[in-house]
Design an enzyme around this catalytic site. Structure first.
Site, mmCIF file in Angstrom:
data_model
loop_
_atom_site.group_PDB
_atom_site.id
_atom_site.type_symbol
_atom_site.label_atom_id
_atom_site.label_comp_id
_atom_site.label_asym_id
_atom_site.label_seq_id
_atom_site.Cartn_x
_atom_site.Cartn_y
_atom_site.Cartn_z
ATOM 1 N N GLY A 161 0.933 -1.248 -0.127
ATOM 2 C CA GLY A 161 0.044 -0.040 0.427
ATOM 3 C C GLY A 161 1.302 1.150 0.003
ATOM 4 O O GLY A 161 1.846 0.974 -0.318
ATOM 5 N N ARG A 162 0.103 2.302 0.688
ATOM 6 C CA ARG A 162 1.152 3.857 0.297
ATOM 7 C C ARG A 162 2.415 3.401 1.475
ATOM 8 O O ARG A 162 3.806 4.047 0.236
ATOM 9 C CB ARG A 162 0.287 5.252 0.736
ATOM 10 C CG ARG A 162 -1.188 5.259 0.504
ATOM 11 C CD ARG A 162 -1.577 6.496 1.525
ATOM 12 N NE ARG A 162 -2.974 6.232 1.141
ATOM 13 C CZ ARG A 162 -4.381 5.566 1.449
ATOM 14 N NH1 ARG A 162 -3.996 4.645 2.655
ATOM 15 N NH2 ARG A 162 -5.367 6.186 0.978
ATOM 16 N N ILE A 163 2.570 3.228 2.089
ATOM 17 C CA ILE A 163 3.484 3.017 3.222
ATOM 18 C C ILE A 163 4.790 1.777 1.936
ATOM 19 O O ILE A 163 5.945 2.116 2.577
ATOM 20 C CB ILE A 163 3.888 2.713 4.400
ATOM 21 C CG1 ILE A 163 2.444 3.631 5.512
ATOM 22 C CG2 ILE A 163 4.844 3.267 5.349
ATOM 23 C CD1 ILE A 163 1.831 4.332 6.362
ATOM 24 N N THR A 265 6.792 -1.869 11.415
ATOM 25 C CA THR A 265 6.184 -0.142 11.782
ATOM 26 C C THR A 265 5.108 -0.142 11.738
ATOM 27 O O THR A 265 4.158 0.699 11.464
ATOM 28 C CB THR A 265 7.208 0.933 10.937
ATOM 29 O OG1 THR A 265 7.198 0.500 9.726
ATOM 30 C CG2 THR A 265 7.885 0.512 11.384
ATOM 31 N N ARG A 267 1.551 -2.534 12.681
ATOM 32 C CA ARG A 267 0.576 -2.680 13.843
ATOM 33 C C ARG A 267 1.248 -3.906 14.617
ATOM 34 O O ARG A 267 1.636 -5.613 13.737
ATOM 35 C CB ARG A 267 -0.546 -3.123 13.447
ATOM 36 C CG ARG A 267 -1.645 -1.793 13.253
ATOM 37 C CD ARG A 267 -1.746 -1.029 14.350
ATOM 38 N NE ARG A 267 -2.442 0.324 14.024
ATOM 39 C CZ ARG A 267 -1.556 1.332 13.863
ATOM 40 N NH1 ARG A 267 -0.627 1.650 13.515
ATOM 41 N NH2 ARG A 267 -2.607 2.793 13.541
ATOM 42 N N GLU A 296 -0.023 -2.304 23.259
ATOM 43 C CA GLU A 296 0.355 -0.950 24.000
ATOM 44 C C GLU A 296 0.562 -0.384 24.640
ATOM 45 O O GLU A 296 -1.277 0.292 25.023
ATOM 46 C CB GLU A 296 1.342 -0.186 22.631
ATOM 47 C CG GLU A 296 1.123 -1.363 21.595
ATOM 48 C CD GLU A 296 1.000 -0.365 20.099
ATOM 49 O OE1 GLU A 296 1.198 1.081 20.203
ATOM 50 O OE2 GLU A 296 1.442 -1.026 18.902
ATOM 51 N N HIS A 318 6.095 2.966 19.207
ATOM 52 C CA HIS A 318 5.121 3.512 18.169
ATOM 53 C C HIS A 318 4.943 5.124 17.753
ATOM 54 O O HIS A 318 4.249 6.047 18.445
ATOM 55 C CB HIS A 318 3.814 3.350 18.771
ATOM 56 C CG HIS A 318 2.979 3.476 16.988
ATOM 57 N ND1 HIS A 318 1.703 2.554 17.357
ATOM 58 C CD2 HIS A 318 2.713 3.307 16.145
ATOM 59 C CE1 HIS A 318 1.039 2.668 16.732
ATOM 60 N NE2 HIS A 318 1.317 2.970 15.810
ATOM 61 N N ALA A 320 6.646 6.167 14.739
ATOM 62 C CA ALA A 320 7.119 5.880 12.946
ATOM 63 C C ALA A 320 6.935 7.679 12.675
ATOM 64 O O ALA A 320 7.380 8.176 11.554
ATOM 65 C CB ALA A 320 6.662 4.660 12.450
#
Ligand code: GLV
Ligand code: GLV
Length: 371
Positions: A161-163, A265, A267, A296, A318, A320
């Site tokens: 996807g985008r990342i 980075t 989930r 978390e 968490h 990034a």
């Protein structure tokens, strides 16, 4: 007719972008403490008739929250790209649109994933500890330890996807071979363009060796890569035909090479942490860098904190997307805060002629499509 301004409750202070709502005269209440509010408080606020709710990834939003609304709640604006904390089926059942902040954190998250990969590979943490603890006794060709280059190595990008695509771009700058896997979506045009760029770099003498990029199976990606970076969304069984919960487990960890390192980075629950800790302890793989966890903040008794694996296991909080412009810009094209507010306003102010299916930041458009 009395015309009251919309009421909005934010479960967290998201910075100056909230002044956009204040400037419009909205009745805004911000939960004052840095920790997440109890769910009961969110339910209470919804019950009191708020029109908009600003949430973060820490807030569980489901039928209990939606059902509390006396019909007033019009939108949930999530300050994050991920929205696994929001029950999409419940939102759809109650016909409440929710928005996210995709795009604006893509580059920040990808660069952070790359930095973690580099920090892990080159043992930055262990090396700095030598200096700080005054154990740096000499310069030596290979003592007390060496790291591994990333240049020229093979990275598996899991999730395009985008990342994931942005991560591919960063890795291309480091002349890495790239194996791509995505359970649901293949962007072959992008991969083709990256190969053209790689070929040009080689032809023009910018890169010493020709490197390649291609889509492959999960098995080949995991078993051939030196580095593995996770960029899939968290989808649990029943939420998708291609769930990603515990995609990295004992079986898939055993596919990896003993020198392989993995970066997460995305989930936390995509990785079975008990299996990962075991894989590190028993040297099935060489290292892991994590920014996200099954629970978390990371619990004190997490097996990932085992001191015997500390040199090979980087643990980040968490973090990034935690860069100034990415987190705080009021510009919806640049910052999560700006995009979150714009998503909220689109719904509350009836932008796009009130057509929710046309609002760019609404996630669950399917609940509003005219059949
Ligand atoms: C961060 O984890 C996000 O989903 O924005
Ligand atoms: C290292 O510092 C070198 O000069 O090779």
């Amino acid at each position: 007719m009395t015309h009251t301004k919309p009421r909005v409750f934010a479960t967290c202070d998201i910075g100056d972008a909230l002044n956009i709502l204040r400037g419009k005269g909205y009745d805004l209440e911000v939960y004052p403490s840095p920790e997440a509010p109890p769910k009961s408080l969110i339910v209470e606020k919804v019950k009191s008739g708020i029109d908009g709710l600003i949430t973060t990834l820490r807030d569980p939003i489901d039928a209990e929250v939606f059902a509390a609304s006396p019909g007033a709640l019009k939108v949930v604006a999530q300050y994050a790209v991920g929205f696994d904390n929001i029950n999409r089926a419940d939102a759809n059942r109650f016909k409440i649109p929710f928005t996210n902040t995709a795009d604006v954190l893509t580059e920040a998250t990808a660069e952070f994933a790359f930095f973690l990969l580099g920090a892990l590979a080159r043992k930055l943490w262990s090396a700095e500890r030598l200096t700080r603890e005054n154990r740096w006794g000499y310069w030596h060709p290979y003592l007390p330890f060496l790291g591994d280059e990333v240049t020229g190595k093979t990275v598996a990008v899991i999730g395009t996807g985008r990342i994931g695509l942005a991560m591919i771009k960063k890795c291309t700058g480091f002349d890495m071979n790239i194996l791509c896997f995505d359970p649901a979506y293949e962007n072959r045009d992008y991969i083709h363009a990256i190969q053209e760029m790689k070929d040009l770099r080689f032809q023009r003498g910018i890169s010493r060796e020709r490197t390649t990029i291609r889509y492959t199976s999960l098995h080949e990606a995991l078993s051939s890569a030196d580095f593995i970076s996770l960029h899939v969304p968290l989808l649990r069984e029943g939420e998708s035909s291609t769930p990603t919960y515990h995609l990295i487990n004992e079986t898939t960890l055993r596919m990896m090479k003993p020198n392989a390192m993995i970066v997460n980075t995305a989930r936390g629950p995509i990785v079975d942490e008990n299996a990962l800790a075991k894989a590190l302890r028993e040297n099935w793989i060489a290292g892991a860098a994590l920014d996200v966890y099954e629970t978390e903040p990371l619990p004190a008794n997490s097996p990932l904190r085992d001191p015997t694996i500390a040199d090979r296991c980087r643990l980040l909080p968490h973090f990034a997307s935690a860069a100034r412009i990415t987190r705080l810009s009021s510009d919806p094209e640049k910052g999560m805060a700006g995009r979150c507010i714009q998503g909220l306003l689109d719904v509350l102010e009836g932008n796009y002629s009130g057509d929710i299916t046309k609002m760019p930041y609404v996630v669950n458009k399917e609940a509003f499509a005219k059949s």
